[in-house]
Design a protein around this motif. Structure first.
Motif, short mmCIF file in Angstrom:
data_model
loop_
_atom_site.label_atom_id
_atom_site.label_comp_id
_atom_site.label_asym_id
_atom_site.label_seq_id
_atom_site.Cartn_x
_atom_site.Cartn_y
_atom_site.Cartn_z
N GLU A 22 4.87 -28.25 -12.88
CA GLU A 22 6.29 -28.28 -13.19
C GLU A 22 6.82 -26.86 -13.36
O GLU A 22 6.07 -25.95 -13.73
N PRO A 23 8.10 -26.63 -13.06
CA PRO A 23 8.67 -25.29 -13.23
C PRO A 23 8.49 -24.78 -14.66
O PRO A 23 8.63 -25.52 -15.63
N GLY A 24 8.14 -23.50 -14.75
CA GLY A 24 7.95 -22.89 -16.06
C GLY A 24 6.52 -22.86 -16.52
O GLY A 24 6.21 -22.19 -17.51
N THR A 25 5.62 -23.53 -15.85
CA THR A 25 4.22 -23.52 -16.25
C THR A 25 3.48 -22.38 -15.55
O THR A 25 3.93 -21.86 -14.53
N ALA A 26 2.34 -22.02 -16.10
CA ALA A 26 1.53 -20.94 -15.51
C ALA A 26 1.02 -21.35 -14.13
O ALA A 26 0.96 -20.52 -13.22
N GLN A 27 0.67 -22.60 -13.94
CA GLN A 27 0.17 -23.06 -12.66
C GLN A 27 1.24 -22.93 -11.57
O GLN A 27 0.94 -22.62 -10.44
N HIS A 28 2.48 -23.18 -11.94
CA HIS A 28 3.59 -23.08 -10.98
C HIS A 28 3.75 -21.64 -10.51
O HIS A 28 3.94 -21.38 -9.33
N ALA A 29 3.69 -20.69 -11.44
CA ALA A 29 3.81 -19.28 -11.09
C ALA A 29 2.63 -18.84 -10.23
O ALA A 29 2.79 -18.08 -9.27
N GLN A 30 1.43 -19.31 -10.54
CA GLN A 30 0.25 -18.96 -9.76
C GLN A 30 0.33 -19.56 -8.36
O GLN A 30 -0.08 -18.92 -7.39
N LEU A 31 0.86 -20.75 -8.24
CA LEU A 31 1.00 -21.39 -6.94
C LEU A 31 1.95 -20.61 -6.06
O LEU A 31 1.67 -20.36 -4.88
N ARG A 32 3.06 -20.18 -6.63
CA ARG A 32 4.03 -19.40 -5.86
C ARG A 32 3.42 -18.08 -5.39
O ARG A 32 3.61 -17.67 -4.25
N ALA A 33 2.69 -17.41 -6.25
CA ALA A 33 2.03 -16.15 -5.89
C ALA A 33 0.98 -16.38 -4.81
O ALA A 33 0.84 -15.58 -3.87
N ARG A 34 0.25 -17.46 -4.91
CA ARG A 34 -0.79 -17.77 -3.93
C ARG A 34 -0.18 -18.07 -2.56
O ARG A 34 -0.68 -17.60 -1.54
N ILE A 35 0.90 -18.82 -2.53
CA ILE A 35 1.56 -19.13 -1.26
C ILE A 35 2.13 -17.86 -0.64
O ILE A 35 2.04 -17.65 0.58
#
Length: 85
Positions: free
Chosen positions: A16-29
């Motif tokens: 979900e937006p705002g979580t650490a996993q979301h930020a990591q996913l965006r950086a990975r993509i």
């Protein structure tokens, strides 16, 4: 067996937006996209040099490919050095 309606129904709750996993996913993509773009430019540069040596491609294509590859790699390196917010 787990009852229906428990942990399996959460879906992508961790992304979900705002979580650490979301930020990591965006950086990975973003990393994957940059790597793919640089790989395509590198293949084009090598292919155009080979074509120019064989006489089937103009040297201008090779020069453009190498300049674009250098610009892409410089932009990627500058982006990695800049701290993320």
């Amino acid at each position: 067996m787990t009852p229906q309606g428990t942990a399996q129904d959460r879906g992508l709750g961790d992304l979900e937006p705002g979580t650490a996993q979301h930020a990591q996913l965006r950086a990975r993509i973003t990393d994957i996209a940059w790597t793919a773009g640089c790989a395509v430019l590198a293949l084009w540069a090598v292919w155009s040099v080979a074509g120019a040596v064989r006489g089937t491609t103009a040297w201008a294509y090779s020069a453009v490919a190498w300049v674009l590859l250098a610009v892409a790699l410089t932009a990627r390196a500058a982006g990695r050095r800049r701290p993320r917010r």
